[in-house]
Motif scaffolding. Structure first.
Motif, PDB file in Angstrom:
ATOM      1  N   ASN A  61       0.837  -1.192   0.000  1.00  0.00           N
ATOM      2  CA  ASN A  61       0.000   0.000   0.000  1.00  0.00           C
ATOM      3  C   ASN A  61       0.879   1.252   0.000  1.00  0.00           C
ATOM      4  N   MET A  62       1.917   1.237   0.824  1.00  0.00           N
ATOM      5  CA  MET A  62       2.817   2.380   0.897  1.00  0.00           C
ATOM      6  C   MET A  62       3.544   2.587  -0.429  1.00  0.00           C
ATOM      7  N   LEU A  63       4.042   1.502  -1.024  1.00  0.00           N
ATOM      8  CA  LEU A  63       4.781   1.621  -2.275  1.00  0.00           C
ATOM      9  C   LEU A  63       3.887   2.060  -3.431  1.00  0.00           C
ATOM     10  N   THR A  64       2.659   1.541  -3.497  1.00  0.00           N
ATOM     11  CA  THR A  64       1.780   1.924  -4.604  1.00  0.00           C
ATOM     12  C   THR A  64       1.260   3.339  -4.423  1.00  0.00           C
ATOM     13  N   SER A  65       0.996   3.763  -3.196  1.00  0.00           N
ATOM     14  CA  SER A  65       0.511   5.128  -2.993  1.00  0.00           C
ATOM     15  C   SER A  65       1.623   6.131  -3.239  1.00  0.00           C
ATOM     16  N   LYS A  66       2.859   5.717  -3.036  1.00  0.00           N
ATOM     17  CA  LYS A  66       4.018   6.583  -3.261  1.00  0.00           C
ATOM     18  C   LYS A  66       4.108   6.998  -4.727  1.00  0.00           C
ATOM     19  N   TRP A  67       3.723   6.088  -5.628  1.00  0.00           N
ATOM     20  CA  TRP A  67       3.857   6.354  -7.056  1.00  0.00           C
ATOM     21  C   TRP A  67       2.533   6.732  -7.707  1.00  0.00           C
ATOM     22  N   SER A  68       1.468   6.762  -6.944  1.00  0.00           N
ATOM     23  CA  SER A  68       0.158   7.050  -7.509  1.00  0.00           C
ATOM     24  C   SER A  68       0.008   8.528  -7.850  1.00  0.00           C
ATOM     25  N   ALA A  69      -0.639   8.809  -8.969  1.00  0.00           N
ATOM     26  CA  ALA A  69      -0.907  10.196  -9.346  1.00  0.00           C
ATOM     27  C   ALA A  69      -2.142  10.720  -8.615  1.00  0.00           C
ATOM     28  N   ASP A  70      -2.935   9.827  -8.040  1.00  0.00           N
ATOM     29  CA  ASP A  70      -4.147  10.212  -7.335  1.00  0.00           C
ATOM     30  C   ASP A  70      -3.814  10.598  -5.897  1.00  0.00           C
ATOM     31  N   PRO A  71      -3.971  11.887  -5.511  1.00  0.00           N
ATOM     32  CA  PRO A  71      -3.610  12.291  -4.151  1.00  0.00           C
ATOM     33  C   PRO A  71      -4.444  11.613  -3.074  1.00  0.00           C
ATOM     34  N   TRP A  72      -5.674  11.188  -3.410  1.00  0.00           N
ATOM     35  CA  TRP A  72      -6.505  10.523  -2.404  1.00  0.00           C
ATOM     36  C   TRP A  72      -6.011   9.118  -2.127  1.00  0.00           C
ATOM     37  N   ALA A  73      -5.270   8.522  -3.054  1.00  0.00           N
ATOM     38  CA  ALA A  73      -4.724   7.182  -2.848  1.00  0.00           C
ATOM     39  C   ALA A  73      -3.622   7.205  -1.800  1.00  0.00           C
ATOM     40  N   GLN A  74      -3.094   8.388  -1.501  1.00  0.00           N
ATOM     41  CA  GLN A  74      -1.993   8.511  -0.552  1.00  0.00           C
ATOM     42  C   GLN A  74      -2.481   8.783   0.865  1.00  0.00           C
ATOM     43  N   SER A  75      -3.764   8.690   1.094  1.00  0.00           N
ATOM     44  CA  SER A  75      -4.310   9.084   2.388  1.00  0.00           C
ATOM     45  C   SER A  75      -3.730   8.319   3.568  1.00  0.00           C
ATOM     46  N   THR A  76      -3.317   7.081   3.376  1.00  0.00           N
ATOM     47  CA  THR A  76      -2.768   6.300   4.473  1.00  0.00           C
ATOM     48  C   THR A  76      -1.396   6.805   4.895  1.00  0.00           C
ATOM     49  N   PHE A  77      -0.605   7.272   3.950  1.00  0.00           N
ATOM     50  CA  PHE A  77       0.764   7.668   4.232  1.00  0.00           C
ATOM     51  C   PHE A  77       1.048   9.084   3.750  1.00  0.00           C
ATOM     52  N   LEU A  78       0.225  10.031   4.145  1.00  0.00           N
ATOM     53  CA  LEU A  78       0.454  11.418   3.747  1.00  0.00           C
ATOM     54  C   LEU A  78       1.720  11.961   4.376  1.00  0.00           C
ATOM     55  N   GLN A  79       2.462  12.739   3.619  1.00  0.00           N
ATOM     56  CA  GLN A  79       3.637  13.402   4.161  1.00  0.00           C
ATOM     57  C   GLN A  79       3.184  14.681   4.850  1.00  0.00           C
ATOM     58  N   PRO A  80       3.560  14.872   6.111  1.00  0.00           N
ATOM     59  CA  PRO A  80       3.147  16.074   6.821  1.00  0.00           C
ATOM     60  C   PRO A  80       3.940  17.283   6.346  1.00  0.00           C
ATOM     61  N   SER A  81       3.392  18.449   6.607  1.00  0.00           N
ATOM     62  CA  SER A  81       4.139  19.667   6.297  1.00  0.00           C
ATOM     63  C   SER A  81       5.156  19.896   7.411  1.00  0.00           C
ATOM     64  N   ALA A  82       6.028  20.866   7.198  1.00  0.00           N
ATOM     65  CA  ALA A  82       7.088  21.136   8.178  1.00  0.00           C
ATOM     66  C   ALA A  82       6.514  21.603   9.519  1.00  0.00           C
ATOM     67  N   SER A  83       5.297  22.087   9.527  1.00  0.00           N
ATOM     68  CA  SER A  83       4.722  22.617  10.764  1.00  0.00           C
ATOM     69  C   SER A  83       3.885  21.589  11.531  1.00  0.00           C
ATOM     70  N   THR A  84       3.828  20.342  11.058  1.00  0.00           N
ATOM     71  CA  THR A  84       3.051  19.329  11.763  1.00  0.00           C
ATOM     72  C   THR A  84       3.922  18.542  12.733  1.00  0.00           C
ATOM     73  N   MET A  85       3.257  17.925  13.700  1.00  0.00           N
ATOM     74  CA  MET A  85       3.970  17.149  14.705  1.00  0.00           C
ATOM     75  C   MET A  85       3.204  15.853  14.954  1.00  0.00           C
ATOM     76  N   ARG A  86       3.913  14.754  15.063  1.00  0.00           N
ATOM     77  CA  ARG A  86       3.307  13.450  15.334  1.00  0.00           C
ATOM     78  C   ARG A  86       3.156  13.298  16.844  1.00  0.00           C
ATOM     79  N   VAL A  87       1.950  13.047  17.292  1.00  0.00           N
ATOM     80  CA  VAL A  87       1.685  12.831  18.712  1.00  0.00           C
ATOM     81  C   VAL A  87       1.251  11.381  18.880  1.00  0.00           C
TER      82      VAL A  87
END
Length: 171
Positions: A61-87
């Motif tokens: 899932n991670m590998l296929t969403s990484k190369w997908s042109a569909d931004p909604w397909a990446q919902s599981t592994f979205l890259q956060p912006s520089a201002s986000t923090m993982r809690v």
């Protein structure tokens, strides 16, 4: 009672040691027979195989969403912006324990665990027995995530992941 036993990690370590690349690992029925032949019991093997299959699915899932042109397909592994923090949730904190969380922070800080890979590690951590988990088990999970993605960590990170700090004397 958890569906995974502590011996699951011994099976995972055997798989990692004997199948250097995830794609060389045989299909689950064949792997189960091989594991039985080397002396693992079914109550050790079955939970490990379930865990491995879930890792395989999440990695794909991670590998296929990484190369997908569909931004909604990446919902599981979205890259956060520089201002986000993982809690961490309370359950994640309890599962990792202080040592585990500190170790993951170290891996993130040296660039060995980018966000998507971190989330995959956390997914697999939460799919293990009750906590807090042993640091060596966490290291094995990180190694298995790299393994499932067909990647190898940098040499110094790999050395640290494979090193047991027990009995080490600080300089």
């Amino acid at each position: 009672m958890s569906r995974y036993s502590g011996d699951m990690f011994e099976v995972l370590a055997f798989v990692y040691d004997n199948y250097w690349y995830g794609d060389t690992c045989p299909a689950l029925p064949t792997l189960q027979r091989k594991l039985n032949q080397v002396g693992f019991a079914d109550d050790e093997i079955v939970p490990a195989l379930v865990w491995l299959e879930e890792l395989k699915r999440a990695s794909q899932n991670m590998l296929t969403s990484k190369w997908s042109a569909d931004p909604w397909a990446q919902s599981t592994f979205l890259q956060p912006s520089a201002s986000t923090m993982r809690v961490l949730s309370a359950a994640e904190q309890n599962h990792l324990g202080c040592d585990g969380w500190s170790y993951l922070l170290f891996l993130v800080s040296v660039g060995a665990l980018p966000q998507a890979r971190f989330e995959l590690v956390m997914d697999r951590v939460m799919a293990t027995p009750d906590a807090p988990m042993e640091l060596d088990d966490l290291k094995l999970i990180v190694l298995m995530v790299y393994w499932s993605l067909g990647e190898e960590p940098a040499a110094l990170v790999l050395d640290d992941l494979c090193d047991s700090h027990t009995g080490r004397i600080g300089h």
